[in-house]
Design a protein around this motif. Structure first.
Motif, PDB file in Angstrom:
ATOM      1  N   ASN A   1       1.225  -0.823  -0.092  1.00 44.87           N
ATOM      2  CA  ASN A   1      -0.316  -0.079   0.204  1.00 44.87           C
ATOM      3  C   ASN A   1       0.991   1.412   0.002  1.00 44.87           C
ATOM      4  O   ASN A   1       0.647   2.241  -0.845  1.00 44.87           O
ATOM      5  CB  ASN A   1      -0.963   0.446   1.256  1.00 44.87           C
ATOM      6  N   TRP A   2       1.445   1.354   0.601  1.00 49.33           N
ATOM      7  CA  TRP A   2       2.508   2.273   1.011  1.00 49.33           C
ATOM      8  C   TRP A   2       3.181   2.683  -0.589  1.00 49.33           C
ATOM      9  O   TRP A   2       3.679   3.594  -1.051  1.00 49.33           O
ATOM     10  CB  TRP A   2       3.499   2.508   2.457  1.00 49.33           C
TER      11      TRP A   2
ATOM     12  N   HIS B   1       2.423   1.547  -3.478  1.00 48.51           N
ATOM     13  CA  HIS B   1       1.685   2.317  -4.199  1.00 48.51           C
ATOM     14  C   HIS B   1       1.444   3.743  -4.316  1.00 48.51           C
ATOM     15  O   HIS B   1       1.378   4.477  -4.946  1.00 48.51           O
ATOM     16  CB  HIS B   1       0.492   1.101  -4.690  1.00 48.51           C
ATOM     17  N   GLN B   2       1.516   4.580  -2.760  1.00 51.34           N
ATOM     18  CA  GLN B   2       0.951   5.680  -2.692  1.00 51.34           C
ATOM     19  C   GLN B   2       2.098   6.342  -3.263  1.00 51.34           C
ATOM     20  O   GLN B   2       1.528   7.445  -3.899  1.00 51.34           O
ATOM     21  CB  GLN B   2       0.653   5.430  -1.260  1.00 51.34           C
TER      22      GLN B   2
ATOM     23  N   PRO C   1       0.902   6.568 -10.635  1.00 51.04           N
ATOM     24  CA  PRO C   1      -0.896   5.148 -10.179  1.00 51.04           C
ATOM     25  C   PRO C   1      -1.499   4.688 -10.856  1.00 51.04           C
ATOM     26  O   PRO C   1      -2.300   5.823 -11.179  1.00 51.04           O
ATOM     27  CB  PRO C   1      -0.977   5.715  -8.555  1.00 51.04           C
TER      28      PRO C   1
ATOM     29  N   PRO D   1      -3.886   9.505  -6.409  1.00 50.69           N
ATOM     30  CA  PRO D   1      -2.987   8.778  -5.485  1.00 50.69           C
ATOM     31  C   PRO D   1      -4.077   7.749  -4.924  1.00 50.69           C
ATOM     32  O   PRO D   1      -5.143   8.364  -3.992  1.00 50.69           O
ATOM     33  CB  PRO D   1      -2.359   9.227  -3.966  1.00 50.69           C
ATOM     34  N   THR D   2      -4.289   6.197  -4.682  1.00 49.53           N
ATOM     35  CA  THR D   2      -5.110   5.428  -3.831  1.00 49.53           C
ATOM     36  C   THR D   2      -4.609   4.268  -3.669  1.00 49.53           C
ATOM     37  O   THR D   2      -3.589   3.859  -3.328  1.00 49.53           O
ATOM     38  CB  THR D   2      -6.091   4.103  -4.962  1.00 49.53           C
ATOM     39  N   PRO D   3      -4.893   3.755  -2.359  1.00 52.99           N
ATOM     40  CA  PRO D   3      -4.848   2.628  -1.472  1.00 52.99           C
ATOM     41  C   PRO D   3      -4.680   1.285  -1.705  1.00 52.99           C
ATOM     42  O   PRO D   3      -6.156   0.799  -2.440  1.00 52.99           O
ATOM     43  CB  PRO D   3      -5.088   2.741   0.029  1.00 52.99           C
TER      44      PRO D   3
ATOM     45  N   TYR E   1      -6.052   1.487   4.154  1.00 49.86           N
ATOM     46  CA  TYR E   1      -5.263   2.529   4.456  1.00 49.86           C
ATOM     47  C   TYR E   1      -4.896   4.522   4.454  1.00 49.86           C
ATOM     48  O   TYR E   1      -5.146   3.806   2.957  1.00 49.86           O
ATOM     49  CB  TYR E   1      -3.815   1.520   4.067  1.00 49.86           C
ATOM     50  N   THR E   2      -5.364   5.037   4.658  1.00 55.77           N
ATOM     51  CA  THR E   2      -5.520   6.091   4.528  1.00 55.77           C
ATOM     52  C   THR E   2      -4.269   7.008   3.919  1.00 55.77           C
ATOM     53  O   THR E   2      -3.469   6.837   4.503  1.00 55.77           O
ATOM     54  CB  THR E   2      -5.617   7.569   5.609  1.00 55.77           C
ATOM     55  N   PRO E   3      -4.748   7.268   2.193  1.00 53.96           N
ATOM     56  CA  PRO E   3      -3.825   8.136   1.970  1.00 53.96           C
ATOM     57  C   PRO E   3      -2.966   9.058   2.833  1.00 53.96           C
ATOM     58  O   PRO E   3      -3.453  10.056   3.722  1.00 53.96           O
ATOM     59  CB  PRO E   3      -4.412   9.355   1.367  1.00 53.96           C
TER      60      PRO E   3
END
Length: 1127
Positions: free
Chosen positions: A180-181, A183-184, A189, A213-215, A229-231
């Motif tokens: 997730n991290w 990708h953000q 993305p 950006p999206t989680p 996971y919040t951006p």
């Protein structure tokens, strides 16, 4: 290695275990030395894989690291050696002797020679110390117990025996967070990123157009309930909290509190929760539908997810597993012992928490009854009655008049047996206080819910005893015992069917289930439910924990009649295993119970079905000789050896194991009075002007119940015990006769045996013990010498039990050693002897004015000495939870808390003015109570060793505080027996308040020399300085039997000029009617009733100071009025 690196090893161990890389797991455990897997170690020992056992051990310790390590390796190699001898493989035995055991010869040459001599025997069991060696499997199991103790005591294994608490698949979760991290952090993305490897950081190739950006959101099956996971750009470097702080502390399901906070509750809280999270939390099983969430779905990703998936299966268990103790089907209560008639269909049952044959029963006609199963008697009958109509709500008053009769929906005891809670099918709950024999005093009536009160339970939030209820009004309520409502929990959308209060460490919570199949969990606050899950079957479900609180189970039935019994994985909120064995379709709701941390039982198809908790397949079943309800209700007693199950003819059957059968035979008149400290019995009303005074209970005794005796009860006891045969008719006739004190005046009226070589006029018997196994008697003389007599198996005594019918020989080792205490420089006239025996009978610790000596009970050798005087030791007591800790009372009035392992006094307690004469631990109350020659009692905290309270014993008028005061806890660990030459007294130890007292008088006027509880705490044996012995009812302190001096004294002593009397008395640890006395002439006698009588008299009835219509003598009544009633 850094702490983070160490933690990474644990994550890898968890991952390897989940992926079933078994060999790699144990290699890493050994090579890292971070976690000693006791389960794996036990498996290898039980399998006799000795090379692997030692190889695994070497990752944590070597032979010569310390004495614990040396002992561990010695025990393993000795067992390997004995097994080779048992196989008659002498060459292998010699190889082990020379190659493995030789190293120990430098430390104990004599022991090595003794082991070598075993080669010369055709069967090593000819050696006296190995005569009880059984088969290989049993020997390994016994050795394992010793090995576990040594490992736990070994400082090299400290902090290596418990695997850290981790959520399932923690490494996968961290990888998911990393993805997730990454990708953000992508500059461009993509909505469907292509992840093919974990070897390099993830980056997205430039797309056709920019996207926000999206989680990453992996499929819900990939990682167990991942939170979104919040951006990072939206809220700074840390995502917001998603639930209340205290929710995070709750174990198991509570640990993921963020997965279930309800929207309405969160809105009212002060902690912000993003709206998208609220919807996710309310239904955790539904994948989040937040805009912009990315779902990887390509083929390469699926391959990756196969490695990341938890891969739950029905049989999968979390790592590591705790190994259970061995068991057999004989542990299950399956023998029908009696059938009892209630008079109306039984709807609920519960056994008393400590008096294991006392059964509380609720019925369809609203009646509540209390049964003493050992007597087959209904002691108390409470027909349904509204105590105060005016205090009830108008809807209930109307419903009570026009609707169907009110039934009992739930009966339950509080954990200490002080209170009984009753829930009814219309609005009400009743609370009774258990204040005396055959008495339930009205305490509280509550109009608790609208409609049916479906369940009731006791709980202890903030250490305050409370009641928790639920009902058809979809609410859960918590009440204190004065009727004040503490909490109301709202959130269920259907009637609440059951509740299960519990605690993990210091976190108190409640599980609840509703008839729509929803499971919720609540903390004792106003923040709403923390869990929202579905029970299998989606209908009526009950949840229960195992007795030790470590495992959670539920049982329920769907509307279609399909039943489910499952174990839950608390950390996941997921089902760990589903048990097989139910019919596909049947009417009603299945009821179940758990016992012994091992078994489950459920009632279905007119049978009781049993499962081993660790096996999904049906273990056993019984129809209890027929007549059970289609889906019978059932309940185990707390020991799991008695089972009550309901029948179709308005009654219930009692099933028992062999141990349960003995309980039903040996327990006598109900130990109901003083099962708790006296409680004010005033009725408390929540509302309304009127009050009702507590009235005596209607004691309806049914002696004509069709109780069918078990064939075992009427035949020979296979255990060889002499027990009374229950006979309801004869019992009724006996009770109709005027009660008379039983007096044993002639030796033919009982059985007694004098220990050989015991009489020694120069040495009094000053301390006396039975061995914990019950087959030996150990006496300490005033000359410092200890003697041991042991019953052996022979034609007269085939099972080798302790009995007054057979003379046991004086036991001595081949070496001829005698257990003699250090008495150098000691004036024996002034010495105060003391003695304590280890739980496994391996060691005895004693002193007689000199140093404390630790003796090996097999060889009589002195293992060590400690605590040299001055001051001299005067009382010894092992800590109940740690055999390495000893409380030692001293001549100078102090108490030393001594650690044997490190040879160090950890604490010194000061509170008495004269020498210490008694010490008693209570694990229930977490206290140590001490008594002294100053007639003072002190209460000490086991945790801090601080003094909580100090009180003088209340001496009769004109008596001075001279002589020793002794203390002993009742088996319930709550009541305390206090013995002084002037009195016997029972105290409520939690408050250190005296409940009742008896003083010498009438037929027993002489000073008391000693007293002790029987093994079941139903009797008290007291000896007197005129050589009389009294047997008292332990709850009422009423004399039930006097044993005259002619029983314990020899003809010479009776006719002699010198006064001879019992100085000490010891109760058999298993047989409640057998005891031993040690006399001032050095003799030791064992005494028990005749086989025909089997017990010491009978309890005097208590009818307001009258004994069957005539005034009671002072020896049975005037002494015993409860102190609180006198005030």
């Amino acid at each position: 290695m850094s702490s983070l690196s160490r933690e990474l090893v644990f994550l890898i161990l968890q991952f390897l275990e989940e992926e079933k890389f078994k060999e790699s797991v144990h290699k890493l455990e050994k090579e890292s030395g971070f976690f000693f897997n006791m389960k794996y170690f036990e498996e290898k020992v039980q399998a006799g894989e000795w090379d692997e056992v030692e190889k695994y051990l070497t990752g944590f310790t070597k032979v010569d690291d310390n004495r614990y390590s040396m002992k561990i390796f010695f025990e393993i190699r000795k067992q390997k050696y004995l097994e080779a001898l048992d196989r008659q493989d002498k060459p292998k035995a010699v190889e082990i002797l020379v190659g493995d055991l030789k190293v120990f010869s430098t430390f104990n040459e004599e022991l090595y020679k003794e082991i070598t001599q075993l080669l010369t025997l055709s069967n090593f069991r000819e050696n006296e110390q190995l005569s009880k060696y059984g088969d290989t499997k049993t020997a390994r199991s016994i050795m394992l117990i010793e090995l576990k103790k040594l490992i736990e005591a070994n400082p090299l294994f400290r902090d290596k025996l418990i695997f850290p608490t981790l959520k399932s698949s923690r490494l996968r979760t961290l990888i998911n967070q990393s993805l997730n991290w990454q990708h953000q952090l992508c500059k461009n993305p993509r909505p469907n990123p292509d992840i093919k490897t974990l070897f390099t950081d993830h980056t997205c190739a430039p797309p056709n157009g920019p996207l926000a950006p999206t989680p990453v959101n992996l499929p819900i099956a990939a990682v167990a309930k991942p939170a979104p996971y919040t951006p990072l750009g939206a809220h700074g470097p840390f995502p917001p909290a998603a639930a209340t702080a205290n929710a995070n502390a709750l174990a198991g399901w509570m640990a993921s509190a963020s997965s279930s906070v309800q929207a309405a509750v969160v809105t009212a809280s002060t902690i912000p929760v993003p709206q998208n999270q609220v919807s996710i939390l309310k239904r955790p099983r539904t994948p989040p539908a937040t805009p912009g969430m990315v779902d990887y779905q390509n083929a390469d990703h699926e391959q990756l997810m196969k490695r990341l998936r938890p891969g739950h299966s029905v049989e999968e268990v979390s790592y590591p597993l705790a190994r259970q103790a061995s068991w057999s089907l004989d542990d299950l209560p399956r023998t029908v012992t009696m059938t009892l008639h209630q008079g109306s269909s039984v709807t609920s049952m519960d056994f008393h928490p400590s008096h294991h044959t006392l059964l509380l029963v609720g019925a369809n006609n609203g009646e509540v009854s209390l049964w003493e199963l050992s007597l087959r008697e209904k002691l108390v009958s409470k027909p349904f009655k509204i105590w105060d109509v005016s205090a009830c709500s108008l809807p209930f008053q109307a419903a009570a008049v026009k609707d169907a009769p009110i039934s009992v929906s739930r009966v339950t005891w509080s954990s200490d047996g002080s209170f009984v809670g009753i829930a009814f099918t219309k609005h009400l709950i009743h609370l009774y206080a258990c204040t005396g024999s055959n008495e339930l005093a009205q305490r509280l009536e509550l109009d608790a819910h609208v409609g049916c009160v479906n369940d009731l339970a006791f709980a202890h939030p903030n250490k305050q005893l409370c009641m928790v209820t639920c009902g058809d009004d979809k609410l859960i309520k918590v009440w204190d015992l004065n009727g004040r409502k503490l909490f109301t929990f709202e959130g269920h959308e259907a009637p609440v069917y059951s509740i299960c209060p519990h605690h993990k460490e210091n976190i108190q919570f409640i599980f609840s289930t509703a008839i729509d199949g929803k499971i919720k969990a609540w903390l004792y606050d106003n923040m709403g439910s923390r869990v929202d899950y579905d029970a299998p079957g989606h209908w009526c479900t009950t949840m229960l924990y195992s007795a030790d609180g470590s495992r959670l189970f539920s049982c329920g039935t769907s509307k279609d009649g399909e039943s489910f019994l499952v174990e839950w994985n608390e950390s996941e909120g997921a089902i760990k295993r589903t048990y097989n064995g139910f019919r596909k379709k049947s009417a009603g709701v299945v009821q179940f119970d758990t016992t012994q941390n091992r078994f489950l039982a459920a009632g279905e198809d007119g049978q009781v079905k049993f499962w081993d908790m660790d096996n999904i397949n049906l273990l056993s079943s019984t129809d209890a000789d027929g007549g059970l309800q289609g889906r019978p209700r059932l309940r185990f007693n707390k020991e799991g050896n008695i089972l009550a199950v309901t029948t179709v003819d308005n009654g219930f059957k009692i099933l028992a194991s062999a141990t349960g059968l003995r309980s039903l035979r040996t327990i006598e008149t109900p130990a109901f009075e003083a099962l708790r400290s006296p409680i004010e019995s005033a009725v408390i009303k929540v509302s309304g002007p009127s009050t009702i005074n507590a009235s005596p209970v209607n004691c309806k005794v049914e002696r004509s119940s069709p109780a069918r005796p078990s064939p075992i009860l009427n035949g020979a006891d296979p255990m060889g015990r002499n027990v009374e045969k229950p006979n309801v008719v004869e019992d009724a006739v006996d009770r109709a006769k005027p009660w008379q004190l039983s007096e044993i005046l002639d030796p033919v009226q009982c059985r007694s045996v004098t220990m050989p070589e015991s009489t020694d006029s120069s040495s009094k018997v000053v301390r006396l013990l039975y061995t914990n196994s019950g087959v030996g008697v150990l006496a300490l003389g005033s000359n410092g010498i200890q003697k041991l007599w042991k019953w052996v198996r022979n034609e007269q005594n085939p099972i080798g039990k302790a009995t007054a019918s057979v003379v046991p020989p004086l036991w001595q080792p081949n070496s001829g050693l005698v257990m003699t205490n250090d008495i150098s420089g000691v004036n024996l006239e002034d010495a105060v002897p003391c003695i304590a025996l280890s739980k496994n009978d391996s060691y005895v610790m004693s002193a007689c004015g000199g140093k404390v000596s630790l003796f090996n009970m097999m060889t009589f050798k002195v293992m060590t000495t400690f605590m040299p005087p001055p001051p001299a030791s005067t009382f010894l007591a092992f800590h109940p939870q740690d055999n390495n800790i000893i409380a030692i009372g001293m001549e100078d009035s102090t108490i030393h808390i001594y650690n044997v392992r490190v040879d160090e006094v950890k604490s010194k307690l000061k509170g008495h003015q004269k020498r210490i004469t008694g010490l008693a631990f209570s694990t229930n109350l977490n206290i140590l109570v001490s008594s002294g020659a100053d007639a003072q009692l002190c209460m000490w905290s086991i945790d801090t060793w601080e003094k909580r309270k100090s009180i003088p014993i209340q001496l009769p008028a004109g008596k001075s505080a001279v002589g020793d005061t002794r203390v002993q806890f009742h088996s319930d660990q709550l009541r305390l027996l206090v013995v002084h030459e002037t009195q016997l007294a029972i105290y409520d130890a939690s408050k250190m308040e005296r409940i009742r007292q008896w003083v010498p008088q009438d037929v027993l006027p002489a000073p008391i020399s000693y007293a002790t509880y029987s093994c079941n705490s139903q009797l008290i044996y007291a000896t007197f300085r005129d050589a009389n012995i009294g047997v008292f009812d332990a709850d009422s302190l009423r004399l039930r039997c006097r044993i005259a001096p002619s029983i314990c004294l020899s003809p010479a002593a009776l006719s002699g000029s010198q006064s001879v009397y019992p100085l000490v008395v010891a109760a058999h640890p298993l047989e409640p009617n057998q005891f031993a006395v040690g006399l001032t002439d050095g003799s030791v006698k064992v005494i028990e009733p005749t086989e025909a009588e089997s017990k010491w008299g009978s309890s005097p009835p208590m009818d307001n100071g009258m004994l069957n219509g005539r005034p009671a003598s002072s020896s049975t009544t005037s002494n015993h009025t409860g102190d609180q009633a006198q005030r």
